[in-house]
Design a protein around this motif. Structure first.
Motif, mmCIF file in Angstrom:
data_model
loop_
_atom_site.group_PDB
_atom_site.id
_atom_site.type_symbol
_atom_site.label_atom_id
_atom_site.label_comp_id
_atom_site.label_asym_id
_atom_site.label_seq_id
_atom_site.Cartn_x
_atom_site.Cartn_y
_atom_site.Cartn_z
ATOM 1 N N LEU A 302 0.836 -1.212 0.000
ATOM 2 C CA LEU A 302 0.000 0.000 0.000
ATOM 3 C C LEU A 302 0.869 1.259 0.000
ATOM 4 C CD1 LEU A 302 -2.806 -1.059 2.505
ATOM 5 C CD2 LEU A 302 -2.976 -0.908 0.012
ATOM 6 N N GLN A 303 1.950 1.237 0.737
ATOM 7 C CA GLN A 303 2.873 2.379 0.733
ATOM 8 C C GLN A 303 3.502 2.565 -0.639
ATOM 9 O OE1 GLN A 303 5.647 1.468 3.855
ATOM 10 N NE2 GLN A 303 4.121 1.682 5.490
ATOM 11 N N THR A 304 3.828 1.456 -1.294
ATOM 12 C CA THR A 304 4.430 1.518 -2.631
ATOM 13 C C THR A 304 3.438 2.078 -3.647
ATOM 14 O OG1 THR A 304 5.853 -0.369 -2.107
ATOM 15 C CG2 THR A 304 5.539 0.151 -4.436
ATOM 16 N N ILE A 305 2.172 1.666 -3.541
ATOM 17 C CA ILE A 305 1.142 2.195 -4.439
ATOM 18 C C ILE A 305 1.039 3.707 -4.282
ATOM 19 C CG2 ILE A 305 -1.334 2.224 -4.953
ATOM 20 C CD1 ILE A 305 -1.429 -0.717 -4.076
ATOM 21 N N THR A 306 1.056 4.177 -3.047
ATOM 22 C CA THR A 306 0.964 5.623 -2.788
ATOM 23 C C THR A 306 2.103 6.371 -3.463
ATOM 24 O OG1 THR A 306 -0.131 5.244 -0.671
ATOM 25 C CG2 THR A 306 0.944 7.369 -0.980
ATOM 26 N N PHE A 307 3.294 5.776 -3.456
ATOM 27 C CA PHE A 307 4.442 6.430 -4.081
ATOM 28 C C PHE A 307 4.396 6.365 -5.605
ATOM 29 C CE2 PHE A 307 8.798 6.078 -5.805
ATOM 30 C CZ PHE A 307 9.274 7.341 -5.466
ATOM 31 N N LEU A 308 3.993 5.232 -6.135
ATOM 32 C CA LEU A 308 4.073 5.022 -7.581
ATOM 33 C C LEU A 308 2.896 5.612 -8.350
ATOM 34 C CD1 LEU A 308 5.371 1.337 -7.822
ATOM 35 C CD2 LEU A 308 6.695 3.453 -8.006
ATOM 36 N N SER A 309 1.750 5.730 -7.710
ATOM 37 C CA SER A 309 0.549 6.192 -8.409
ATOM 38 C C SER A 309 0.320 7.683 -8.169
ATOM 39 C CB SER A 309 -0.662 5.388 -7.942
ATOM 40 O OG SER A 309 -1.825 5.792 -8.626
ATOM 41 N N ALA A 310 -0.273 8.339 -9.153
ATOM 42 C CA ALA A 310 -0.571 9.760 -9.027
ATOM 43 C C ALA A 310 -1.752 10.009 -8.104
ATOM 44 C CB ALA A 310 -0.865 10.370 -10.403
ATOM 45 N N ARG A 311 -2.570 9.001 -7.900
ATOM 46 C CA ARG A 311 -3.742 9.116 -7.035
ATOM 47 C C ARG A 311 -4.101 7.715 -6.550
ATOM 48 N NH1 ARG A 311 -5.007 8.992 -12.203
ATOM 49 N NH2 ARG A 311 -4.284 11.123 -12.407
ATOM 50 N N THR A 312 -4.909 7.645 -5.513
ATOM 51 C CA THR A 312 -5.304 6.332 -5.004
ATOM 52 C C THR A 312 -6.243 5.651 -5.985
ATOM 53 O OG1 THR A 312 -5.139 7.133 -2.726
ATOM 54 C CG2 THR A 312 -6.379 5.102 -3.094
ATOM 55 N N PRO A 313 -5.888 4.477 -6.484
ATOM 56 C CA PRO A 313 -6.777 3.772 -7.415
ATOM 57 C C PRO A 313 -8.078 3.349 -6.738
ATOM 58 C CG PRO A 313 -4.523 2.885 -7.484
ATOM 59 C CD PRO A 313 -4.620 3.756 -6.283
ATOM 60 N N ALA A 314 -9.033 2.915 -7.541
ATOM 61 C CA ALA A 314 -10.293 2.410 -7.014
ATOM 62 C C ALA A 314 -10.016 1.216 -6.102
ATOM 63 C CB ALA A 314 -11.210 1.998 -8.163
ATOM 64 N N PRO A 315 -10.879 0.960 -5.114
ATOM 65 C CA PRO A 315 -10.619 -0.114 -4.149
ATOM 66 C C PRO A 315 -10.360 -1.464 -4.785
ATOM 67 C CG PRO A 315 -12.411 1.278 -3.376
ATOM 68 C CD PRO A 315 -12.076 1.748 -4.768
ATOM 69 N N ASP A 316 -11.123 -1.833 -5.828
ATOM 70 C CA ASP A 316 -10.903 -3.138 -6.444
ATOM 71 C C ASP A 316 -9.547 -3.196 -7.148
ATOM 72 O OD1 ASP A 316 -12.012 -1.280 -8.336
ATOM 73 O OD2 ASP A 316 -12.273 -2.942 -9.738
ATOM 74 N N VAL A 317 -9.105 -2.060 -7.685
ATOM 75 C CA VAL A 317 -7.795 -2.017 -8.340
ATOM 76 C C VAL A 317 -6.687 -2.121 -7.297
ATOM 77 C CG1 VAL A 317 -6.271 -0.684 -9.846
ATOM 78 C CG2 VAL A 317 -8.744 -0.667 -10.242
ATOM 79 N N VAL A 318 -6.868 -1.447 -6.164
ATOM 80 C CA VAL A 318 -5.894 -1.557 -5.077
ATOM 81 C C VAL A 318 -5.737 -3.017 -4.659
ATOM 82 C CG1 VAL A 318 -5.424 -1.005 -2.657
ATOM 83 C CG2 VAL A 318 -6.212 0.790 -4.212
ATOM 84 N N GLU A 319 -6.853 -3.714 -4.497
ATOM 85 C CA GLU A 319 -6.781 -5.115 -4.084
ATOM 86 C C GLU A 319 -6.108 -5.974 -5.149
ATOM 87 O OE1 GLU A 319 -7.359 -6.098 -1.049
ATOM 88 O OE2 GLU A 319 -7.834 -3.999 -0.648
ATOM 89 N N GLN A 320 -6.343 -5.649 -6.399
ATOM 90 C CA GLN A 320 -5.670 -6.372 -7.476
ATOM 91 C C GLN A 320 -4.166 -6.171 -7.392
ATOM 92 O OE1 GLN A 320 -6.745 -5.541 -11.709
ATOM 93 N NE2 GLN A 320 -4.536 -5.252 -11.939
ATOM 94 N N VAL A 395 1.415 4.086 -15.037
ATOM 95 C CA VAL A 395 0.613 4.643 -16.135
ATOM 96 C C VAL A 395 -0.542 3.712 -16.531
ATOM 97 C CG1 VAL A 395 0.689 5.622 -18.455
ATOM 98 C CG2 VAL A 395 2.676 5.849 -16.952
ATOM 99 N N PRO A 396 -0.347 2.380 -16.617
ATOM 100 C CA PRO A 396 -1.484 1.525 -16.989
ATOM 101 C C PRO A 396 -2.621 1.571 -15.979
ATOM 102 C CG PRO A 396 0.599 0.352 -17.234
ATOM 103 C CD PRO A 396 0.900 1.605 -16.481
ATOM 104 N N ILE A 397 -2.323 1.957 -14.749
ATOM 105 C CA ILE A 397 -3.335 2.061 -13.698
ATOM 106 C C ILE A 397 -3.902 3.470 -13.638
ATOM 107 C CG2 ILE A 397 -3.766 1.818 -11.227
ATOM 108 C CD1 ILE A 397 -3.146 -0.832 -12.673
ATOM 109 N N ASP A 398 -3.028 4.472 -13.676
ATOM 110 C CA ASP A 398 -3.461 5.868 -13.542
ATOM 111 C C ASP A 398 -4.247 6.356 -14.746
ATOM 112 O OD1 ASP A 398 -2.264 6.020 -11.089
ATOM 113 O OD2 ASP A 398 -0.525 7.187 -11.747
ATOM 114 N N GLU A 399 -3.752 6.080 -15.938
ATOM 115 C CA GLU A 399 -4.348 6.640 -17.162
ATOM 116 C C GLU A 399 -4.449 5.574 -18.257
ATOM 117 O OE1 GLU A 399 -5.672 9.548 -17.577
ATOM 118 O OE2 GLU A 399 -5.136 10.328 -15.587
#
Length: 416
Positions: A302-320, A395-399
């Motif tokens: 979760l900490q890595t996602i916060t650093f790598l993503s421009a914004r918090t992804p949708a909950p189902d994407v976070v779980e993926q 990028v594949p997650i953010d946009e």
């Protein structure tokens, strides 16, 4: 013989209900506890997992990331001493990212085994009639859409033996030009789902799990850039692709650069998405340790996602992302921050001879736009840079829509 606990199935017919509660609670460990210590299970993609509980847990964690709901109804049970055969009907309900419901049904034959404490556990699972129910469902296009785009609804999930590893491959869409997607460290083929779903009407899209990640097995060999490039090349040959574009993200981008530098037959273009530099990257020790431990557990992911993503992804994407990141074999997780990122491919990439598009996230805090200009654009002949607005490193997650448009435009311009 000790007595079973109150929560243990005391008959083989009770095991499916225990499985349902664990599965619907999205608890991969509880699901695994329903199984015998040496289980065998045929997965929904036809792959057989035998006596490998870690691989089985990873597969269930990936299934549960989309929060499916299952209901098993026992039809008949037959016992013989400490073994029992249970036949049951199952129903799985899943919802796609737009909230649309899909229901799949089938019949399963399960072998249960009595344990030393008198409880029963699942020994062999054979879900007959499965049609991708527990995976992310493909969007159902209308008949008119299929008529306009022949092959657009084609989606194959298979395992292929490549070298000494079994690779999970998702092959969807249709088109004369194929796109081969290589994921980042911590990703799987699912990283590309929201991109390939937008491209499958015009291109054949091949996304796979590199060995040691997702649903692919770990290999006896290593995880060097050469090992991973060899693996991609072997898969492409197996699939018989005669004209294709490599699309690599982050670590996958560095692998794609090395493979493209070898000028393989059929390679028509190269798309590098927030790619790792071909030159060695050195981090301060604290940052290096953060990379090494980025996928240790849910909290670090979760900490890595916060650093790598421009914004918090949708909950189902976070779980993926969490499930995918935790699926990595120890060697796969460790290889990139301790070795792969330090490999020097600067002399190799100058031999890349196909059109190259570099897509940089405007808000990427790991690999900046300026770094892409300095380390990649300056080294690869005929490479051009485009900036993906409002995107971080993922990028594949953010946009995904903007990324799909850029890839489609590039593919349309690749020389025949």
């Amino acid at each position: 013989m000790t007595a079973p606990t109150d929560s243990s199935p005391t008959s083989p017919e009770e095991v499916p209900a225990h499985f349902d509660r664990a599965f619907n609670g999205a608890d991969a460990d509880a699901v695994l506890a329903v199984f015998d210590e040496t289980p065998t299970m045929r997965m929904t993609d036809g792959r057989v997992v035998e006596a490998d509980r870690s691989q089985l847990r990873a597969a269930f964690a990936q299934m549960l990331s989309v929060r499916p709901h299952i209901r098993n109804e026992v039809r008949r049970g037959l016992r013989c001493d400490d073994l029992a055969l249970v036949v049951m009907d199952w129903t799985v309900t899943v919802h796609d990212p737009e909230g649309r419901e899909r229901v799949d049904r089938g019949t399963a034959t399960q072998v249960m085994k009595r344990q030393a404490d008198g409880s029963w556990r699942l020994k062999i699972s054979n879900p007959l009639g499965v049609a991708g129910a527990a995976g992310v469902p493909a969007r159902r296009a209308s008949p008119d859409a299929h008529a306009r785009h022949p092959g657009a609804g084609r989606r194959l999930r298979v395992n292929r033996r490549v070298g000494d590893a079994s690779l999970y491959v998702e092959d969807r869409g249709a088109g004369e030009l194929a796109l081969v997607f290589l994921h980042y460290r911590g990703g799987t083929h699912r990283t590309w789902d929201r991109v390939t779903s937008r491209l499958a009407h015009s291109f054949r899209c091949v996304a796979y799990d590199m060995h040691g990640w997702g649903q692919s097995g770990a290999a006896d060999g290593g995880y060097s850039m050469s090992d991973l490039a060899d693996e991609a090349a072997a898969l492409i040959r197996q699939l018989g692709l005669t004209r294709y574009v490599l699309v690599g993200h982050s670590m996958g981008g560095k692998v794609a650069q090395l493979l493209a530098s070898r000028r393989p037959a059929g390679l028509a273009g190269l798309v590098l998405v927030a790619p790792a530099a071909p030159t060695p990257t050195h981090f301060p020790e604290d940052a290096r340790q953060q990379q090494i431990h980025a996928y240790d557990n849910r909290e670090t992911v979760l900490q890595t996602i916060t650093f790598l993503s421009a914004r918090t992804p949708a909950p189902d994407v976070v779980e993926q992302i969490v499930a995918d990141s935790l699926s990595g074999a120890p060697g796969a997780k460790l290889a990139w921050p301790t070795a792969g990122i330090l490999e020097d491919l600067s002399s190799e990439v100058s031999r890349i001879a196909v059109p190259t598009l570099v897509l940089a996230g405007e808000r990427d805090r790991l690999d900046s736009v300026e770094q892409h200009r300095r380390e990649i654009i300056a080294r690869i002949p005929n490479a051009r840079l485009e900036i993906v607005a409002d995107s971080g490193h993922l990028v594949p997650i953010d946009e995904p829509a903007a990324l799909a448009r850029a890839i489609a435009d590039f593919g349309a311009q690749v020389p025949a």
